[in-house]
Enzyme design. Sequence first.
Site, PDB file in Angstrom:
ATOM      1  N   ASN A   1       0.936  -1.155   0.007  1.00 31.62           N
ATOM      2  CA  ASN A   1      -0.131  -0.081  -0.032  1.00 31.62           C
ATOM      3  C   ASN A   1       0.907   1.134   0.013  1.00 31.62           C
ATOM      4  O   ASN A   1       1.505   1.451   0.837  1.00 31.62           O
ATOM      5  CB  ASN A   1      -0.907   0.004   1.168  1.00 31.62           C
ATOM      6  CG  ASN A   1      -1.714   1.181   1.353  1.00 31.62           C
ATOM      7  OD1 ASN A   1      -1.589   2.049   0.542  1.00 31.62           O
ATOM      8  ND2 ASN A   1      -2.310   1.460   2.648  1.00 31.62           N
ATOM      9  N   TRP A   2       0.917   1.901  -1.364  1.00 36.53           N
ATOM     10  CA  TRP A   2       1.936   2.885  -1.159  1.00 36.53           C
ATOM     11  C   TRP A   2       1.345   4.192  -0.696  1.00 36.53           C
ATOM     12  O   TRP A   2       2.098   5.292  -0.734  1.00 36.53           O
ATOM     13  CB  TRP A   2       2.161   3.281  -2.774  1.00 36.53           C
ATOM     14  CG  TRP A   2       3.265   2.133  -3.238  1.00 36.53           C
ATOM     15  CD1 TRP A   2       3.968   1.235  -2.537  1.00 36.53           C
ATOM     16  CD2 TRP A   2       3.903   2.130  -4.497  1.00 36.53           C
ATOM     17  NE1 TRP A   2       4.824   0.471  -3.488  1.00 36.53           N
ATOM     18  CE2 TRP A   2       4.922   1.119  -4.628  1.00 36.53           C
ATOM     19  CE3 TRP A   2       3.561   2.650  -5.954  1.00 36.53           C
ATOM     20  CZ2 TRP A   2       5.515   0.693  -5.715  1.00 36.53           C
ATOM     21  CZ3 TRP A   2       4.388   2.469  -6.845  1.00 36.53           C
ATOM     22  CH2 TRP A   2       5.219   1.530  -6.993  1.00 36.53           C
ATOM     23  N   LYS A   3       0.058   4.125  -0.245  1.00 36.94           N
ATOM     24  CA  LYS A   3      -0.603   5.579   0.040  1.00 36.94           C
ATOM     25  C   LYS A   3      -0.165   6.671  -0.839  1.00 36.94           C
ATOM     26  O   LYS A   3       0.009   6.604  -2.156  1.00 36.94           O
ATOM     27  CB  LYS A   3       0.213   5.788   1.599  1.00 36.94           C
ATOM     28  CG  LYS A   3      -0.223   4.591   2.208  1.00 36.94           C
ATOM     29  CD  LYS A   3      -0.064   4.772   3.970  1.00 36.94           C
ATOM     30  CE  LYS A   3      -0.205   3.107   4.666  1.00 36.94           C
ATOM     31  NZ  LYS A   3      -0.097   3.442   6.114  1.00 36.94           N
TER      32      LYS A   3
ATOM     33  N   HIS B   1      -9.423   1.351   4.511  1.00 40.77           N
ATOM     34  CA  HIS B   1      -8.259   1.430   5.271  1.00 40.77           C
ATOM     35  C   HIS B   1      -8.367   2.454   6.528  1.00 40.77           C
ATOM     36  O   HIS B   1      -9.208   3.471   6.184  1.00 40.77           O
ATOM     37  CB  HIS B   1      -7.182   1.908   4.369  1.00 40.77           C
ATOM     38  CG  HIS B   1      -5.668   2.167   4.800  1.00 40.77           C
ATOM     39  ND1 HIS B   1      -5.301   3.185   5.988  1.00 40.77           N
ATOM     40  CD2 HIS B   1      -4.725   1.160   4.905  1.00 40.77           C
ATOM     41  CE1 HIS B   1      -4.193   2.866   6.339  1.00 40.77           C
ATOM     42  NE2 HIS B   1      -3.663   1.441   5.631  1.00 40.77           N
TER      43      HIS B   1
ATOM     44  N   GLU C   1      -6.781   4.751   7.608  1.00 42.36           N
ATOM     45  CA  GLU C   1      -6.706   6.344   7.131  1.00 42.36           C
ATOM     46  C   GLU C   1      -7.764   6.778   6.419  1.00 42.36           C
ATOM     47  O   GLU C   1      -8.097   7.976   6.699  1.00 42.36           O
ATOM     48  CB  GLU C   1      -5.114   6.423   6.394  1.00 42.36           C
ATOM     49  CG  GLU C   1      -4.298   6.249   7.222  1.00 42.36           C
ATOM     50  CD  GLU C   1      -2.885   5.670   6.623  1.00 42.36           C
ATOM     51  OE1 GLU C   1      -2.895   5.595   5.161  1.00 42.36           O
ATOM     52  OE2 GLU C   1      -2.057   5.125   7.228  1.00 42.36           O
TER      53      GLU C   1
ATOM     54  N   GLU D   1      -5.507  -4.686  10.499  1.00 37.11           N
ATOM     55  CA  GLU D   1      -4.550  -3.780  10.750  1.00 37.11           C
ATOM     56  C   GLU D   1      -4.710  -2.905  12.074  1.00 37.11           C
ATOM     57  O   GLU D   1      -5.662  -1.941  12.030  1.00 37.11           O
ATOM     58  CB  GLU D   1      -4.632  -2.732   9.500  1.00 37.11           C
ATOM     59  CG  GLU D   1      -4.031  -3.372   8.205  1.00 37.11           C
ATOM     60  CD  GLU D   1      -3.489  -2.426   7.383  1.00 37.11           C
ATOM     61  OE1 GLU D   1      -2.457  -2.702   6.852  1.00 37.11           O
ATOM     62  OE2 GLU D   1      -4.284  -1.382   6.860  1.00 37.11           O
TER      63      GLU D   1
ATOM     64  N   GLY E   1       2.270   2.597  10.731  1.00 38.62           N
ATOM     65  CA  GLY E   1       3.318   3.495  10.572  1.00 38.62           C
ATOM     66  C   GLY E   1       4.110   4.060  11.861  1.00 38.62           C
ATOM     67  O   GLY E   1       4.574   4.942  11.964  1.00 38.62           O
TER      68      GLY E   1
ATOM     69  N   SER F   1       3.266  -1.849  10.440  1.00 32.97           N
ATOM     70  CA  SER F   1       4.671  -1.878  10.529  1.00 32.97           C
ATOM     71  C   SER F   1       5.361  -3.269  10.319  1.00 32.97           C
ATOM     72  O   SER F   1       6.295  -3.849  10.898  1.00 32.97           O
ATOM     73  CB  SER F   1       5.096  -1.427  11.909  1.00 32.97           C
ATOM     74  OG  SER F   1       4.741  -0.202  12.216  1.00 32.97           O
TER      75      SER F   1
ATOM     76  N   GLY G   1       2.935  -1.068   4.356  1.00 34.73           N
ATOM     77  CA  GLY G   1       2.845   0.372   3.846  1.00 34.73           C
ATOM     78  C   GLY G   1       4.425   0.882   3.640  1.00 34.73           C
ATOM     79  O   GLY G   1       5.001   0.626   2.592  1.00 34.73           O
TER      80      GLY G   1
HETATM   81  P1  PGA Z   1       2.686   0.400   7.727  1.00 31.83           P
HETATM   82  O1  PGA Z   1       1.251   0.735   6.917  1.00 31.83           O
HETATM   83  O2  PGA Z   1       3.281  -0.864   7.167  1.00 31.83           O
HETATM   84  O3  PGA Z   1       3.522   1.854   7.281  1.00 31.83           O
HETATM   85  O4  PGA Z   1       2.494   0.440   9.097  1.00 31.83           O
HETATM   86  C1  PGA Z   1       0.352  -0.451   6.767  1.00 31.83           C
HETATM   87  C2  PGA Z   1      -0.616   0.045   6.398  1.00 31.83           C
HETATM   88  O5  PGA Z   1      -1.334   1.274   6.563  1.00 31.83           O
HETATM   89  O6  PGA Z   1      -1.573  -0.865   5.236  1.00 31.83           O
END
Ligand code: PGA
Length: 249
Positions: A9-11, A95, A97, A167, A173, A213, A234
């Site tokens: 997931n490149w966001k 997600h 976010e 998640e 993150g 993470s 991510g």
């Molecule tokens: P992260 O993000 O690996 O940077 O913790 C995971 C995600 O939000 O899918």
Amino acid sequence: MRKKLIAANWKMYKTPGQARDFFRDFLPMVDGHDRDEIVVCPNYLAIDVAIQAAKGTKVAIGAQDLHWENEGAFTGEICTSMLVAVGVTDVIIGHSERRQYFGETDDTVNLKLKSALSAGLTPIVCVGEVLEEREAGLTEDVLRRQCLRAFNKVSAKKASKMVVAYEPVWAIGTGKTATPEMAAEAHEIIRAEAADSFGQPFADQMRILYGGSVKPENAHALMSEKEIDGALVGGASLDPTSFAAIVKY
Ligand code: PGA
């Protein structure tokens, strides 16, 4: 045996040019890798470059979101027919976010899930508790509610491709990872809810990814847990070497 799915997931990272550079470096590193499915989810503007770069390889390209309507006056949105037309096969839904910053609710997750399934896309439905919920002992309630509402009026037959990603929001993150045991426990709750909604055979074949993470250093321990059917990655998916190391755990 459920084949593991390792998704990036490149966001909101990478221009189309940076996406092209990533694939130039990444694809040779995973050439011939058959054990797991690999999906990369770039931002919308980098999707086409990613699809061209990954053509003829086993790497699939996904989107990070979608709108549930087929078309219409929804400024700034993207729908399934647009994703399918350019060759997208997978889509992340719900997600944390999106839930946290963009008003995503269990109900919109449900609408998006139905839309993705109708279009033949593989949805990756994200669920997970925030820290206060975990500390208050509400993890099971939260996961069950998020799944129950996401699955509302979805049939087992239609949902066969669905993937769920657990998640824990406190692990995204932050560098804090759920231990493999904590993740496995949450996955069992999600699988039990899927069994209630769709029946045990469905739940037994449904893949549940862990996200939060995931890094080359912890991928092996997480992926060795039999309840964990892959990862949603991510930060550590932005670098080709690091994402390839996770894929190969
Ligand atoms: P992260 O993000 O690996 O940077 O913790 C995971 C995600 O939000 O899918």
